[in-house]
Design an enzyme around this catalytic site. Structure first.
Site, mmCIF file in Angstrom:
data_model
loop_
_atom_site.group_PDB
_atom_site.id
_atom_site.type_symbol
_atom_site.label_atom_id
_atom_site.label_comp_id
_atom_site.label_asym_id
_atom_site.label_seq_id
_atom_site.Cartn_x
_atom_site.Cartn_y
_atom_site.Cartn_z
ATOM 1 C CG ASP A 9 -1.596 1.154 1.429
ATOM 2 O OD1 ASP A 9 -2.693 1.114 0.371
ATOM 3 O OD2 ASP A 9 -1.698 2.077 2.166
ATOM 4 C CD GLU B 17 -2.288 2.085 -3.291
ATOM 5 O OE1 GLU B 17 -3.406 2.511 -3.574
ATOM 6 O OE2 GLU B 17 -2.047 2.386 -2.194
#
Length: 671
Positions: free
Chosen positions: A342, A378
């Site tokens: 993330d 990401e």
């Protein structure tokens, strides 16, 4: 391999149980004293044991009478000088950041705050803090082996452990919402029939609820608020006294036995402690200057590249060691097959710019354990120049949001012309080739946990997040979505048909594009969140997959299964060979509606129609009509063609075929 077998002079910190007791190790180099706090399981009474300091700043204790299931925490002494980044406060019980299990949720109150104005708060926080749990990590894996699916055969299914099974009628009620429920036979049957090869689990590290959500009676359902990087979240287990560790392993073993890889969505960019006004739960009270990025000119202020108040510092030894050892633990002890990071740009920030050769990336590249698993970034964060799609090192894949946006624009009637969607279908060579990487670096997706579901993408043009408690201000405001004339559910047959065609075309684009497809859980079943595009705070039927299938939902599921069967059978589709949008290249010829190699005018065609002729035996032809009217395509000469699959029934007529608006047809050349 066990963590203790990894290269290095020291065992990993944490509480390690063995036949002669439990060894406690806590790195806290700037502390002046550390107390281990042991809690009686029946009375909750606290017993404190002083740890001894070693020369490298680790604090050690070995207790022969501490068994698995025992609960503990730490009190760490040291200076309280926030302006210098020192926030020690022994009144605050701290969760062991290296704990292998944590018992229960955080109970929000002011007791959790380490400060009282500018002073250290003297109130004891122990009643509100979850306790770390001693676990016996031994487990008989019974010959478990990772599937090691090659990238070019990988199909990812992003799912939430709890939301996936809470409403599944064939999962035993006691197992719904748990690791064991996800590993149950009906769920595995569903995944295999769908054709996925890997499940990517939304965060399973132990997380904490945000204070404002607790006050609203909501929760952090997604789990992007980590407090324990080694501990499976107790929300997903049938018990809290360490059972979560064993149950996670049971799940992984069952998924592996079915040939499915397990990828974890991990949040090493920030912790649950927030900014300087946030709670003191673990990292802040143990080694604030080692774990967090602090402003150089004011070490009382946290640098926030994540939007939640703090940024974990993976460029400094303490933060880097925590992240690396956590990753190794999940691979070696828990047998996971890879990670999706993330806000991964934050891990590559060095004072403070992004660098693909940052210490974290270099350490991962050289690590014999981590170099063998799937790594997905990401590729952005909220810091300066944070959007870094295409900039990550060799060996990494990246979430490709440009694929998402191009597919949405093309099929929902936005302004994009055929050239952009062709570039994404062809493997996004313009993004990844300059760095010497191919389509295997592109994780393609149309939807994910964050944003509209597929059904909502074709049913709503505006977000409907009123239940989130923020006056509908949260979540993306422009979703590149379309409702075809009615906002939300409708009985209008024409609108329903348009939505179905667009949904099928979006799924086909995902299945037949070069790169790694990722499907969001429930999209194949027509899952809706009633227009909520930021449902992170709802643990209820709004976010749980509804397994009650009507005729439309069953048809969509069967259609999705067929798409990925075709991708697997016809290897020339999908995979990782680049298909650049040019007249010819990469085994592909891009065609205009007239059946001729695409010309400049075709790439500028506002009717948004394009064909992709794929070399092979037989040849395949993908025809896409993103326009507002049906479009007739002339088929290539010297061949007879049959329809393999289409967004809506279609048949060859003479030398051509009509493709409905917002629809596609895939044909194969007959021998």
């Amino acid at each position: 391999m066990h963590t203790d077998d990894l290269p290095g002079p020291r065992a990993v910190p944490g509480a390690t149980f063995s036949a002669d007791g439990t060894r406690f190790v806590l790195p806290a180099p700037e502390a002046t004293a550390v107390e281990l706090c042991l809690f009686d399981g029946e009375t909750g009474a606290e017993r404190r044991v002083a740890l001894e300091r070693e020369g490298d700043g680790r604090w050690i204790a070995h207790l022969p009478d501490i068994a698995p299931g025992s609960r503990y925490g730490y009190r760490v002494h040291g200076p309280w000088v926030p302006s210098e980044g020192l926030r020690f406060n022994p009144a605050k019980l701290l969760v062991d950041p290296w704990a292998r299990a944590i018992d229960g949720p955080l109970l929000w109150s002011d007791l959790l705050l380490g400060h009282l104005g500018h002073r250290a708060d003297p109130e004891d926080s122990a009643p509100a803090v979850p306790k770390a749990v001693i676990v016996d990590g031994r487990y008989d894996w019974g010959g478990d082996a990772p599937p090691r699916t090659p990238w070019d055969r990988t199909v990812i299914y992003e799912c939430h452990v709890r939301g996936m099974t809470m409403r599944h009628p064939r999962v035993p009620s006691a197992l719904r919402g748990t690791f064991l429920g996800l590993a149950s036979e009906p769920v595995i049957e569903h995944l295999l029939a769908l054709g996925v090869t890997a499940v990517e689990l939304l965060p399973v590290h132990h997380s904490a609820i945000d204070r404002h959500l607790a006050h609203l009676g909501l929760t952090n359902y997604w789990g992007y608020n980590t407090i324990g990087y080694f501990a499976p979240d107790s929300r997903f287990a049938t018990g809290h006294a360490g059972e979560q560790v064993t149950e996670f392993k049971v799940m992984v073993r069952a998924l592996h036995a079915a040939g499915l890889e397990v990828l974890l969505d991990v949040v090493y960019n920030h912790t649950a402690e927030g900014d300087a006004t946030g709670p003191t739960l673990a990292f802040r009270g143990i080694d604030n200057r080692g774990y967090y990025r602090l402003a150089p000119d004011d070490r009382g202020r946290y640098l926030d590249f994540t939007g939640v108040g703090n940024t974990l510092d993976a460029a400094r030894p303490a933060g880097l060691a925590l992240v690396l050892e956590s990753l190794r633990y999940w691979v070696t002890e828990m047998h996971v097959d890879g990670f999706r990071f993330d806000l991964a740009t934050s891990l590559g920030r060095v004072a403070p710019d992004f660098d693909a050769a940052a210490p974290f990336f270099d350490a991962v590249r050289r690590d014999p354990v981590l170099g063998a698993v799937k790594l997905i970034a990401e590729p952005w964060d909220l810091g300066p120049d944070g959007y870094r799609l295409g900039w990550f090192p060799a060996g990494w894949a990246e979430w490709n949001d440009r694929f998402r946006d191009a597919a949405r624009r093309f099929w929902t009637g936005r302004a994009d012309q055929p050239g952009e969607v062709a570039r994404r279908i062809g493997g996004s060579a313009d993004i990844f080739t300059p760095a010497g990487r191919g389509p295997e670096a592109s994780v393609n997706y149309v939807t994910c946990h964050d944003g509209f579901t597929l059904r909502d993408l074709v049913s709503y043009e505006h977000r409907h997040n009123e239940l989130n408690g923020e006056d509908n201000r949260d979540g993306h405001h422009d979703n590149l979505s379309r409702n075809w004339g009615v906002e939300g559910p409708t009985d209008d047959p024409e609108i329903r048909a348009s939505r179905l065609r667009a949904s099928r075309s979006l799924l086909a684009t995902l299945a037949f594009s070069r790169g790694i497809p990722m499907l969001a859980h429930g999209d194949e079943l027509g899952r809706t969140q009633l227009g909520n595009n930021n449902a992170y705070c709802h643990d209820n039927p709004l976010t749980w997959v509804d397994w009650r299938l009507g005729p439309d939902e069953k048809a969509l599921y069967e259609f999705t299964c067929a798409l990925f069967r075709i991708r697997k059978e016809w290897r020339v589709l999908g995979g990782t060979g680049a298909h650049p949008p040019s007249e010819a290249g990469g085994g592909v010829t891009w065609l205009g509606p007239d059946g001729q190699p695409a010309r400049e005018s075709d790439w500028l065609d506002e009717a948004r129609s394009v064909g992709m002729l794929v070399d092979g035996r037989p040849r395949l032809l993908l025809l896409m009509n993103g326009g507002e009217e049906p479009r007739r395509f002339v088929l290539p000469p010297a061949g007879r063609w049959k329809v393999l699959i289409a967004a809506e029934d279609a048949g060859v007529e003479g030398h051509g075929i009509e493709v409905r608006e917002h629809g596609f047809v895939l044909l194969a050349e007959e021998a």
